[in-house]
Structure formats: C-alpha cells, structure tokens
Enzyme design. Structure first.
Site, short mmCIF file in Angstrom:
data_model
loop_
_atom_site.label_atom_id
_atom_site.label_comp_id
_atom_site.label_asym_id
_atom_site.label_seq_id
_atom_site.Cartn_x
_atom_site.Cartn_y
_atom_site.Cartn_z
N GLY A 62 59.11 -53.35 51.51
CA GLY A 62 58.17 -53.11 52.59
C GLY A 62 58.37 -51.71 53.12
O GLY A 62 59.01 -50.88 52.48
N LEU B 271 65.94 -58.71 51.88
CA LEU B 271 65.45 -59.71 50.94
C LEU B 271 64.26 -59.24 50.13
O LEU B 271 64.18 -59.48 48.93
CB LEU B 271 65.09 -60.99 51.69
CG LEU B 271 66.29 -61.77 52.23
CD1 LEU B 271 65.83 -62.87 53.18
CD2 LEU B 271 67.09 -62.37 51.08
N HIS C 227 69.54 -54.43 58.63
CA HIS C 227 68.45 -54.18 59.58
C HIS C 227 68.98 -53.97 60.98
O HIS C 227 68.57 -53.07 61.69
CB HIS C 227 67.45 -55.34 59.60
CG HIS C 227 66.28 -55.05 60.51
ND1 HIS C 227 66.32 -55.27 61.87
CD2 HIS C 227 65.05 -54.54 60.25
CE1 HIS C 227 65.18 -54.90 62.41
NE2 HIS C 227 64.38 -54.46 61.44
#
Length: 294
Positions: free
Chosen positions: A75, A72, A11
């Site tokens: 989305g 994890l 990220h």
C-alpha cells in the site's frame, strides 16, 4: 569489514503493550542472526522513528542496512512512505540501506495460520470439520486489493482444513463488513464451533476491539464454542519468513528503494497518516515491491 544491520520496520501503536511486543520480537530476531546488529523502528505513533533507528545502527558502526517491513500487505506506506523515508535517512547518515518485501499472500503465511489454528483448537474438534466456521479478523484498508489479498488467504486456509464455511470481518471503520456484524451473522449459522483467527502480528488497539467483540458474542451465544488463536508473531514461521525476505535482498533479487523513481525519492515530503490505516492496500505503479524488479 563493514558491520551490517537490520532495521525492522513496524507501523507503530497507540498502546505501549503493542510497542513492547514489537521490540521483544525484534530482540528475538536478533538472537537468531549472526553478524548483524538489529534495531526496531516505527513509521508513526511510536518511537524510535526510522531516522532514529538508522542513526542507532550507524552509531554502532553499521555501514550497510537491510530494512525489513513487518507489514502484512502492500500500500502507500510500503510503496512510498517507507522507502522514501529510508532513502532520505540513508543520505542523511551516509549509510547504505536496501529494503525487503512485505509479508504478503504466500504459503508461509498460510502455514503460520494453520499452526495457530491447530494450537488453539483440539484435534477432535478439527476432525469434525463439518461443524466448524472460520472467522478471520482483519484491520481493513481503503485499498480494495489489500482486502482482497486477505480474502485470498482466508480461502487458502479454508482449503487446508476443508472447513465448510469461512469469512472475514474488519475492525477499521473504512472497511465492511465489520467484525461485529460478521460475528453475529456467523453465530446465526448452524456451525457449533467458531474459530477466530486475528490476522495481526501484535496486540494493539484493533486487537483490543476484536477481543471485546468476541467476548460479547460468546456471552450472547452460549450454544456456540468460540476458539480464538494466538497472534501471528507468536510463530517461529514469521522469523523464518523475515529471513527469506532478508535473503532476497542479499541475493540482489529485491530492493524496494532502488526500484522506485529517483525523483519521487528525492522530493518526498512525508505522509499524512490517513491513506492506509495500517492494513496497506495494493496499487501497482511503475516501481515494485511485489517480489520482483521491473
């Protein structure tokens, strides 16, 4: 023979310590592979970005890339941003890119969590399980299913140890209950030992917040014993799970780019960075990165 590459997709973090931790992890993964070049790249906040990471691999003579997202839960980043960015990078640099699954709710992540707890907590404390409360610290997501996925993992970990009480608290402002509120509630319960499991791969802004909350709770509750585990990426099991995700791509079982709508890939114009807030929710669409192809 075409050289092959691995792009580890993170990220990104506002803290350089978190960026360096991800890069060290990528180096460790490279050392466990044979015949692959490995690069680390980031969605946002950190460099190199995905396009730059792909270019680095191409400059090394790589013609086929497997992108592995170290996320994890799923989305909007997993479902759209990352595959679209990688698709466009593949076109730009004339290279083949296939994308593996995120980590998700699986037995491997339960075992990783179990090992972290056993390393942090003395065996005699664990044997007295009736006096233990488990508190998992997560980032939190605007996507309800992502928070539910973490809740499911908490239950699986609780079952593994037969803890009488287990709960979770969140660090992002968009999700409740907050870690601060949850710690206060758990400390008011009769359990004298509180195990805190930070459900993050690497250190960063959220881990710093979690440490501050736990430190204050420790000071305010001298009658309680807090045990905080190490982070997820400290475990060899994360490397092993990444290898599994890689093999799913190699076998043809998974490609989260190919399973997307071609028009969506072609007309993607970037993300605004506000939807998922790093924990990554779960909303099923016509395409899938959930372990199977429709």
């Amino acid at each position: 023979m075409n050289k092959k590459g691995i792009l580890l997709c993170g990220h990104g973090s506002r803290l350089m310590e978190g960026v360096k931790a991800f890069q060290r992890f990528a180096k460790g993964y490279q050392e466990q592979l044979e015949g692959y070049e490995t690069e680390a790249a980031f969605l946002e906040l950190s460099e190199p970005n995905f396009d730059e990471g792909v270019k680095k691999l191409v400059d090394k003579g790589v013609a086929e890339i497997i992108a592995l997202p170290l996320f994890l839960f799923t989305g909007i980043h997993i479902q759209k941003d990352i595959p679209c960015m990688l698709y466009q990078a593949a076109k730009k640099h004339n290279v083949s890119i296939k994308m593996g699954r995120y980590m998700g709710v699986c037995e491997e992540m339960v075992i990783i969590s179990e090992n972290l707890i056993r390393e942090a907590v003395p065996s005699e404390v664990l044997e007295d399980s009736k006096n233990i409360a488990l508190l998992v610290a997560g980032v939190g997501s605007s996507k309800i299913q992502a928070n539910a996925d973490l809740s499911a993992l908490v239950r699986l970990i609780q079952e593994r140890f037969h803890f009488p009480f287990a709960t979770l608290g969140f660090l992002s402002r968009m999700t409740f209950p907050s870690l601060k509120e949850t710690v206060q509630n758990v400390a008011a319960l009769p359990y004298k030992n509180i195990i805190v499991l930070p459900y993050f791969f690497f250190t960063g802004v959220y881990m710093s917040r979690a440490e501050a909350v736990i430190e204050k709770a420790t000071e305010q509750n001298p009658d309680k014993q807090f045990y905080c585990t190490d982070l997820l990426a400290s475990q060899q099991g994360v490397y092993d799970l990444l290898r599994k995700r890689m093999n799913e791509v190699l076998s043809g079982e998974v490609d989260c780019i190919a399973s997307m709508d071609k028009e969506e890939l072609e007309h993607y114009h970037g993300h605004n960075g506000s939807d998922d807030h790093h924990h990554h929710g779960h909303r099923h669409r016509h395409h899938s990165c959930c372990g199977h192809k429709h």
